[in-house]
Design a protein around this motif. Structure first.
Motif, short mmCIF file in Angstrom:
data_model
loop_
_atom_site.label_atom_id
_atom_site.label_comp_id
_atom_site.label_asym_id
_atom_site.label_seq_id
_atom_site.Cartn_x
_atom_site.Cartn_y
_atom_site.Cartn_z
N ASP A 144 36.57 69.51 18.20
CA ASP A 144 36.54 69.73 16.61
C ASP A 144 36.69 68.42 15.74
N LEU A 145 37.44 67.58 16.68
CA LEU A 145 37.49 65.61 16.53
C LEU A 145 38.25 65.28 17.14
N LEU A 146 36.54 64.04 17.53
CA LEU A 146 37.10 63.30 18.83
C LEU A 146 37.46 62.15 18.23
N ILE A 147 39.06 61.69 18.95
CA ILE A 147 38.71 60.28 18.54
C ILE A 147 39.33 59.03 19.57
N THR A 148 38.36 58.23 19.58
CA THR A 148 37.88 57.08 20.93
C THR A 148 38.61 55.60 20.03
N VAL A 149 39.25 55.45 21.05
CA VAL A 149 40.22 54.05 21.39
C VAL A 149 40.07 52.96 21.96
N GLN A 209 37.53 50.33 24.81
CA GLN A 209 36.04 49.95 24.76
C GLN A 209 35.47 50.76 25.73
N ASN A 210 34.55 50.12 26.78
CA ASN A 210 34.08 50.85 27.50
C ASN A 210 34.79 51.98 28.41
N VAL A 211 34.31 53.41 28.72
CA VAL A 211 35.34 54.14 28.80
C VAL A 211 33.93 54.25 30.72
N VAL A 212 34.93 53.98 31.80
CA VAL A 212 34.38 54.18 33.28
C VAL A 212 33.11 55.54 33.39
N SER A 213 33.96 56.47 33.54
CA SER A 213 34.30 58.10 33.63
C SER A 213 32.29 58.38 33.12
N LYS A 214 31.19 58.14 33.90
CA LYS A 214 29.74 59.14 33.60
C LYS A 214 30.20 60.42 33.15
N LYS A 215 30.84 61.10 33.60
CA LYS A 215 31.01 62.40 33.54
C LYS A 215 31.53 63.15 31.96
N VAL A 216 32.54 61.46 31.78
CA VAL A 216 33.10 62.36 30.35
C VAL A 216 31.81 61.82 29.21
N LYS A 217 31.64 60.83 28.60
CA LYS A 217 30.31 60.76 28.32
C LYS A 217 29.23 61.61 28.32
N LEU A 265 31.20 64.60 26.75
CA LEU A 265 31.13 64.55 25.13
C LEU A 265 29.85 64.28 24.52
N ARG A 266 28.78 64.25 25.24
CA ARG A 266 27.16 63.79 24.05
C ARG A 266 26.67 65.35 24.25
N GLU A 267 27.65 66.18 25.50
CA GLU A 267 26.61 67.71 25.26
C GLU A 267 27.53 68.49 24.26
N ALA A 268 28.91 67.58 24.61
CA ALA A 268 29.61 69.16 23.20
C ALA A 268 29.47 68.94 22.29
N LYS A 269 29.13 67.20 21.26
CA LYS A 269 28.47 67.48 19.58
C LYS A 269 29.85 67.60 19.40
N PRO A 270 30.70 67.36 19.41
CA PRO A 270 31.59 67.96 18.48
C PRO A 270 31.77 66.90 16.99
N TRP A 278 34.43 46.57 17.61
CA TRP A 278 32.89 47.71 17.88
C TRP A 278 33.27 49.29 17.51
N GLN A 279 32.60 49.21 16.30
CA GLN A 279 32.15 50.83 16.60
C GLN A 279 30.89 50.90 16.85
N PRO A 280 30.86 51.67 18.29
CA PRO A 280 29.72 52.22 19.44
C PRO A 280 29.21 53.82 18.97
N ASP A 281 27.94 54.24 18.93
CA ASP A 281 27.90 55.24 18.77
C ASP A 281 27.58 56.07 20.07
N THR A 282 28.55 56.40 21.40
CA THR A 282 28.12 56.53 22.42
C THR A 282 28.33 57.57 22.49
N TYR A 283 29.02 58.71 21.81
CA TYR A 283 28.46 60.10 22.08
C TYR A 283 28.15 60.32 21.54
N PHE A 284 26.57 59.60 20.60
CA PHE A 284 26.00 60.56 19.24
C PHE A 284 26.31 61.28 18.29
N ALA A 285 27.92 61.07 17.86
CA ALA A 285 28.28 61.68 16.86
C ALA A 285 29.39 60.98 16.19
N LEU A 286 29.30 60.33 15.56
CA LEU A 286 30.05 59.02 15.30
C LEU A 286 29.68 58.95 14.20
#
Length: 555
Positions: A276-281, A283-291, A294-299, A309-317
């Motif tokens: 329900d709530l994704l909190i990211t801390v 910078q860059n995350v290595v895992s393409k699988k987790v990206k 989380l992009r598919e999950a749409k929290p 930096w405040q990047p919208d990496t998972y398109f849900a920020l």
């Protein structure tokens, strides 16, 4: 007798650096920057380090700054020398490493008239620096006040943004006029403002009403305060915390091997494990699988906590929280209730299952790159700082228990070009031993990282030499082309033996399980020289063994 540069702009520059405690300067040789080199080397409170190759020198400076946690200055001559700084500046920009970039230049009216080593240097790094400044020459009107104010602004910006800032310094001949005494320059009063963070009650409300809370920590330096705060959050299973090797966090309740757990997620799994709530801390995350997950999950909600930096990496920020993570979580913990969550249990069941399969798979995977990383994760002494090169190296490390070490990787832009130089710069600034784990292509690409007389004898390098860029046989696509061997994976037959001898390293080679096990203990023992261990895996079909490992996880 002291010999200082007579050039006033150089005197001002050195004075301001001293006032802000910037006392380490990486100097690359040249004539146009000779006044800076001469002057800095005579300053009692400054230490200069000579690194010839500017590309390597900038990465060395970055590694030094990471170890010291404060700005390091780098200086070079004009023209193409300055352009060679660019790869490290980009990396420092995305990692927020404070580099003060001092480029000497020809006079402004020499640009574009085909004078030697004269290019358009002003604003050279504008796309990837936090500030670009140009000094006046001493003969220009009001140059004293302008230069004093400009250098102060540049240094404070480098500190405040914790990133690269460029000062371009035009210098006319004569360059070698010297003086024995310096003028008295004014003390500098810092105008850097401390940032305040006001915690919103809405954040506590969103936390308390979220049933499925996922915290993903990306790349960051070791942070003991944050470690304690996140450990408190998982004590009662209130949240799921996913970490990577470069997160520099270690707790048995953190989920530290993301790819091991989610590599086989299907569409229905995305729904099952969606937070329900994704909190990211960080910078860059290595895992393409987790990206992808989380992009598919749409929290429903996504907060990102970072000073810069405040990047919208998972398109849900939907919340950009601009502060240090330990400041945020300190206030969060005082305003929320910590209730056990069934969401933690869901992930915990998955972890138990996959960890068992991981352990069952290990004996099935023979001598290979995979085998090496398993051995290293069990044998590296605890006191080592570990630097891991990009490409397949950092991906292998994700599968094993490297989270118990202080671990670094150039994931700002994820390039291979300065991994060795960065590690050597870091090693120069710490009394603790440093280990670089690197692939062969990354190592050979940055050979000049060893052209460095300051590398301590307790430095270690492990090269896994699979005779190519083996990552291109692991990722889908390249192996299906005719160009893979020569032009993509770039097969070769080089070894590091003669390079080690040339640069004054002890050299050890392993070619199978028995020789690797036999040399490992001696490799980490102290000695008069730094050491290179080259592990030869060219004929071991590494990509097939890694794929077999993931197939074993499915069964």
């Amino acid at each position: 007798m002291k010999q200082y540069s007579s050039i006033r702009s150089v005197q001002i520059l050195a004075h301001v650096l001293q006032q802000y405690g910037i006392d380490k300067v990486v100097v690359s040789p040249g004539s146009r920057n000779a006044p800076l080199a001469i002057h800095f080397s005579e300053m009692d409170a400054m230490q200069c380090y000579s690194i010839v190759d500017e590309r390597s020198a900038a990465f060395v400076g970055m590694g030094m700054a990471k170890a010291l946690k404060k700005p390091v200055a780098i200086t070079c001559t004009s023209g193409s020398a300055a352009t060679n700084y660019y790869p490290a500046i980009v990396e420092a920009f995305y990692q927020n490493v404070p580099l003060l970039v001092l480029t000497a230049d020809r006079p402004g009216d020499y640009v574009d008239i085909f004078d030697g080593q004269t290019i358009r240097q002003n604003n050279l790094y504008q796309q990837h620096s936090y500030g670009d400044f140009q000094l006046m020459e001493d003969t220009e009107e009001n140059s004293y006040d302008y230069n004093l104010d400009t250098v102060k602004k540049a240094v404070e910006l480098c500190i405040e943004k914790s990133g690269p800032v460029h000062i371009n310094i035009p210098l006319s001949e004569p360059l070698y006029n010297l003086v024995n005494e310096l003028p008295v320059l004014p003390s500098i009063e810092s105008s850097i403002q401390l940032k305040n963070f006001d915690f919103s009650s809405n954040l506590a409300a969103e936390w308390n009403t979220s049933k499925r809370i996922l915290i993903l920590v990306g790349m960051q330096d070791p942070n003991p305060e944050l470690q304690m705060q996140l450990s408190q959050l998982v004590k009662n299973h209130s949240a799921v915390i996913l970490t990577e090797v470069t997160s520099n966090l270690d707790n048995e309740k953190f989920f530290s091997h993301i790819d091991r757990y989610i590599f086989n997620f299907k569409e229905e799994d995305f729904k099952t494990y969606t937070p329900d709530l994704l909190i990211t801390v960080g910078q860059n995350v290595v895992s393409k699988k987790v990206k992808k997950f989380l992009r598919e999950a749409k929290p429903k909600h996504h907060w990102h906590i970072d000073e810069y930096w405040q990047p919208d990496t998972y398109f849900a920020l939907d919340r950009k929280i601009e502060t240090k993570p330990e400041v945020f979580f300190g206030k969060l913990l005082n305003n929320i209730s910590l209730e056990p969550s069934s969401y933690f249990n869901l992930w915990d069941v998955l972890r138990d299952k996959m960890d068992v399969r991981h352990q069952e798979s290990l004996p099935k995977i023979g001598y290979s790159d995979f085998y090496l990383f398993n051995i290293l994760s069990q044998t590296i002494p605890a006191e080592y700082n570990i630097h891991i090169s990009n490409s397949s190296a950092i991906r292998y490390a994700q599968l094993f228990d490297f989270n118990k070490y202080k671990t670094y990787c150039n994931r700002g832009t994820s390039g291979i070009d300065g991994c060795t130089s960065t590690a050597m710069g870091f090693a120069m600034m710490t009394d603790e031993p440093t280990l670089l784990i690197t692939g062969d292509i990354s190592f050979f690409y940055d050979i000049n990282g060893l052209w460095n007389p300051y590398i301590p004898p307790y430095t270690r390098i492990v090269i896994f030499n699979n005779g190519e860029g083996n990552i291109f046989r692991i990722i889908p696509g390249p192996s299906d082309t005719n160009a893979v061997d020569e032009l993509i994976a770039t097969q070769h037959h080089r070894t590091a033996e003669l390079l080690a001898k040339n640069f004054g390293f002890d050299y050890i080679k392993a070619e199978d399980e028995m020789s690797l096990d036999r040399v490992m203990e001696a490799f980490f023992k102290s000695g008069p020289k730094p050491k290179i261990l080259e592990v030869m895996t060219k004929d071991e079909h590494n990509e097939d063994k890694l794929k077999a490992y993931f197939e074993n996880l499915k069964s």
